[in-house]
Write a protein that holds these residues in place. Structure first.
Motif, PDB file in Angstrom:
ATOM      1  N   THR A  75       0.824  -1.204   0.000  1.00 15.41           N
ATOM      2  CA  THR A  75       0.000   0.000   0.000  1.00 15.41           C
ATOM      3  C   THR A  75       0.863   1.261   0.000  1.00 15.41           C
ATOM      4  N   ALA A  78       2.436   3.099  -2.272  1.00 15.10           N
ATOM      5  CA  ALA A  78       2.159   4.178  -3.228  1.00 15.10           C
ATOM      6  C   ALA A  78       1.022   5.059  -2.722  1.00 15.10           C
ATOM      7  N   LYS A  79       0.025   4.435  -2.126  1.00 13.90           N
ATOM      8  CA  LYS A  79      -1.124   5.183  -1.629  1.00 13.90           C
ATOM      9  C   LYS A  79      -0.777   5.889  -0.314  1.00 13.90           C
ATOM     10  N   LEU A 101       1.193   9.232  -0.281  1.00 16.82           N
ATOM     11  CA  LEU A 101       0.441  10.437  -0.631  1.00 16.82           C
ATOM     12  C   LEU A 101      -0.098  11.154   0.604  1.00 16.82           C
ATOM     13  N   MET A 123      -4.729  -1.789  -4.408  1.00 18.87           N
ATOM     14  CA  MET A 123      -3.528  -2.441  -4.913  1.00 18.87           C
ATOM     15  C   MET A 123      -3.224  -2.041  -6.352  1.00 18.87           C
ATOM     16  N   PHE A 182      -3.389   0.958  -7.227  1.00 16.51           N
ATOM     17  CA  PHE A 182      -2.891   2.325  -7.111  1.00 16.51           C
ATOM     18  C   PHE A 182      -1.366   2.304  -7.167  1.00 16.51           C
ATOM     19  N   GLU A 190       0.497   4.507  -9.195  1.00 13.53           N
ATOM     20  CA  GLU A 190       0.885   5.681  -9.952  1.00 13.53           C
ATOM     21  C   GLU A 190       0.631   5.526 -11.445  1.00 13.53           C
TER      22      GLU A 190
END
Lengths: 510, 312
Positions: free
Chosen positions: A394, A396-397, A400, B37, B39, B41
């Motif tokens: 998780t 990448a999320k 942010l 999952m 997500f 980019e």
């Protein structure tokens, strides 16, 4: 005198022999170096299991991209410096506002024998934009298109109209998931593209087989059959060393070092192709203070990070994305380490003796190592950087929204696209929370500038602002490493996501 | 015996139901869902949100579970959240390789373990017993991945005799693919099993009836095959059923190292991508297999040594 002359004569004779020997050697090599036809090439990439797709508009993994590159093509691709180059479109021109674009199509045929027309292009773009299919990856990058106003001028000319002008539009058409499919294409399980290879079979997470398309416009491929395989890093290394594959994508620096000691494998390194950085959230303390951001940038020992984390296979960063790419301001001075100045800035900000948490994960190779090493470097100025490792899946999320400073990496993409995705107020992946209306406006003004030199100058100014005040501490640009069998010839050392990366119609097996 | 089997079957079904609830709850506790999952980019938060509602992930968990459970009762394992294809296809595609791997390992393991166990048991504390014991104990102490790395380095990369991975390989045309994975899986299972057979043999040899048979002059070969082996095999069979999990752990490592597209790989993939229907489908099949194996083991033991039934 005569002796001297003789010696000179001898030397020149020896030189001549040396040249003859070298050229002899060269001509000995050339039969092998001359492209040969035939054979099966097995190329292995990082796998995605059931996530792997045959639909060219859903891709996001390197293995999917390579697969779709073999079968399909885009109107435009990116050159080694991430500058757009013609593919299915032979040329393009924009109106003075860069709002309406005319693309001339190449005379090519699909695998089913039908000729490429403007209608195919319009259908492909509409398929990508379909709101009922939110997983089509190019949806946001091509959101600028006003599809209702796009039209076919004739069979080979298509006019694309943008809702907002953008001089960078051709580069957007070269992004991932922008392949051109046939008008009416519905079933991804029956691929029909214009690419150099024709589809044979596919098992997600395992393998795709394709054979040479003899009518390919760019000259038929030299290899007869292409097999694209999926495997994790360890299995990729074993496969290419054990002779079960001739090409292994995305290898580690450690592997490259051991592989280069032997003779089983050659390493092809695309210098400084990607970016490794720490990202500071500019709207959260302590990084809402630009002095603190600058102090952290001054504390990074970039060379040491490159040497340790990347095993020396990379270039130092200058707090900007995209070193060596089109529009990169190469004239900005390299930022050097300055602990004293950093200390003074931190003291002014009242941060000495305080603790800051750095958020990382093993989502990407080297993240945790880099954060740990950087914590040591920051500690020299009297600030404690506590390394917190989060979930890889998780990350990448989480990056942010969570934390104040974290690990970030980015693959190769055109610099304007990086800015659009990450550094504007409305950017979907704005990990530094850099939201400056003035910056947005200046970027928008640069993007409509049709004169390339003028545009480059404007981008340069914006990037200087980012380097000095932004939240990105780009410390290094890792090489992109590919391992190949010594039999495989013609593999280009280029950044991923460019035309010649993962491209197999120009290579051959000696 | 029949009512015993029926009893066990009912119990097994109840266990499966409880297990599926447990797996659902556990996967729900993992951070993020199948939409998150994606997500990476490439999809924007807005695209991810639309995807989530399209996949029905914004519905309450209870609703999603009952929907899934209802489908399972009709024999439908549901649809993968990632590939969009039927879960049954993914199960079918991944089960083959693992089954081949497991069966190949067992066909080597069982005779080998019985032989070694008998040899050790009949020579209790003799030199041969001690040598084999030391070797098997030492082998079982080495982690599977270490054995795998050593074997690959030696037989594939240095000598070039055997393929190093299944990448691009086809089992039908290249059975040599099985050799190294089976060799890795062999180690621990043979050690565990042969120890059990050894212990069973020793027990049987010291049992009253064997001592009596020996006194009566029953030939040694007949004594071992008729009287000792069936009794010695009981702990072996039970151990075999129990090593299921050891073997599965080994299969997981072996599949990862040799890039074998099997069950374990699919399960790890499913968990990593939060593809709950796939994880559910795979665990159901796995649990059903484990229950069947244990049931079979118990029935076999009953058959081998019927008197144990009296003890239940």
């Amino acid at each position: 005198m005569s002796e001297a002359l003789n010696r000179r004569g001898f030397l020149s004779l020896a030189g001549g022999l040396a040249v003859a020997a070298v050229s002899g050697c060269g001509s000995g090599d050339s039969p092998a170096a001359a492209p040969k036809s035939g054979g099966r090439l097995r190329a292995v990439f990082a796998g995605g299991g059931a996530k792997e797709v045959l639909d060219p508009h859903l891709q996001s993994l390197f293995v999917d991209i390579a697969r779709h590159k073999a079968l399909y093509e885009k109107l435009v691709e990116l050159g080694p410096d991430l500058k757009p180059v013609p593919r299915l479109a032979t040329k393009w021109e924009a109106d003075a506002q860069a709002a309406t674009w005319r693309f001339t199509l190449r005379d090519v045929t699909f695998h089913d024998g039908k000729a490429l027309t403007s209608q195919d292009v319009l259908y492909s773009l509409a398929r990508i934009a379909d709101p009922n299919a939110p997983e089509r990856v190019a949806q946001s990058s091509l959101a600028a298109l006003d599809l209702r106003r796009c039209k076919a001028i004739d069979r080979r000319t298509v006019e694309l109209t943008l809702a907002a002008p953008n001089a960078e539009f051709p580069a957007l058409l070269a992004g991932i998931g922008t392949q051109i499919v046939r008008d009416g294409f519905k079933n991804p399980a029956e691929p029909n593209g214009t690419g150099a290879f024709r589809y044979s079979s596919f098992e997600p997470g395992r393998s795709m087989v394709a054979t040479r398309f003899d009518d390919y416009w760019d000259g038929p491929a030299r290899i007869e059959e292409l097999q694209i395989l999926s495997a994790d890093a360890e299995a990729r290394a074993n496969a290419v060393q054990g002779g079960q594959a001739e090409y292994a994508n995305e290898m580690t620096a450690t592997f490259a070092r051991t592989a280069e000691a032997g003779r089983a494998v050659k390493i092809v390194a695309a210098k400084g192709s990607t970016t490794q950085a720490f990202v500071m959230k500019v709207d959260r303390p302590p990084f809402d203070n630009s002095d603190v951001r600058l102090a952290f940038k001054l504390l990074a020992d970039r060379q040491r990070l490159v040497d340790v984390v990347l095993a020396g296979r990379g270039a130092v960063g200058n707090d900007l994305f995209g070193k060596g790419f089109q529009y990169y301001p190469a004239d900005l001075p390299q930022r050097e380490r300055d602990v004293d100045q950093a200390k003074a800035l931190l003291k002014k900000a009242g941060l000495i003796g305080k603790e800051v948490e750095i958020f990382t994960s093993d989502a990407s190779a080297g993240f945790v190592e880099a954060a740990t090493l950087f914590a040591e470097q920051v500690a020299e100025a009297g600030v404690k950087l506590k390394v917190t490792t989060g979930s890889a899946q998780t990350y990448a999320k989480d990056l942010l929204t969570k934390g104040v400073i974290g690990s970030h990496r980015s693959g190769a993409m055109p610099i304007p696209q990086y800015i659009t995705d990450r550094l504007l107020t409305k950017s979907p992946f704005n990990v530094t929370h850099w939201r400056r209306p003035a910056f947005d406006a200046a970027f928008a003004a640069a993007q409509v500038q049709t004169d390339e030199a003028a545009r480059e100058a404007k981008y340069g100014v914006l990037q200087k602002t980012l380097r000095d005040e932004g939240g990105i501490l780009a410390w290094g640009h890792p090489d992109f490493l590919v391992a190949i069998s010594p039999k495989l010839q013609g593999v280009q050392a280029v950044p991923p996501n460019t035309l010649d990366s993962g491209r197999f119609d120009k290579v051959w097996l000696a | 015996m029949r009512s015993y089997a029926a009893q066990r079957a009912v119990l097994a079904l109840a266990q499966l139901a409880v297990l599926s609830i447990l797996v659902f709850v556990l996967t729900a506790l993992l951070p993020g869902d199948a939409a998150d999952m994606r997500f990476t980019e490439t999809l924007t938060p807005d695209q991810v949100a639309r995807l989530r509602s399209q996949l029905g992930l914004d519905e309450p968990a209870i609703e999603r579970f009952t929907h899934w459970f209802g489908n399972v009762l009709t024999g439908d394992l549901g649809t993968s959240l990632i590939s969009g294809g039927p879960v049954a296809d993914i199960v079918k595609a991944s089960v083959g390789a693992t089954l081949v791997l497991t069966l190949a390992t067992l066909t080597v393991v069982v005779p080998l373990a019985v032989l070694l166990g008998l040899v050790m048991g009949t020579r209790e504390n003799g030199r041969l017993d001690r040598v084999i014991t030391s070797i098997t104990l030492a082998l079982s102490a080495i982690p599977d991945f270490v054995i795998a790395v050593v074997l690959i380095t030696l037989f594939s990369l240095k000598l070039g005799w055997l393929p190093a991975t299944w990448v691009g390989g086809r089992l039908l045309t290249n059975p040599a693919l099985l050799v190294l994975p089976v060799a890795v899986l062999l180690g621990r299972t043979v050690c565990l099993l042969s120890r059990q057979v050894r212990a069973g043999t020793i027990n049987a040899l010291n049992a009253e009836y064997v001592v009596q048979a020996r006194r009566l002059g029953v030939p040694r070969r007949q004594l071992l095959l008729r009287h000792v082996l069936p009794n010695a095999a009981v702990p072996g069979v039970q151990e075999l059923a129990r090593t299921g999990d050891t073997l599965l752990g080994g299969v997981l490592v072996v599949e990862a190292i040799f890039a074998i597209p099997g069950f374990a790989t699919a399960l790890v993939d499913g968990v990593e991508t939060r593809d709950v229907p796939v994880v559910q489908g795979l665990t159901l099949v796995l649990a059903a297999a484990a229950l069947l194996i244990n049931l079979a083991a118990d029935l076999i033991c009953n058959r081998l040594v019927p008197r144990t039934e009296l003890l239940r």
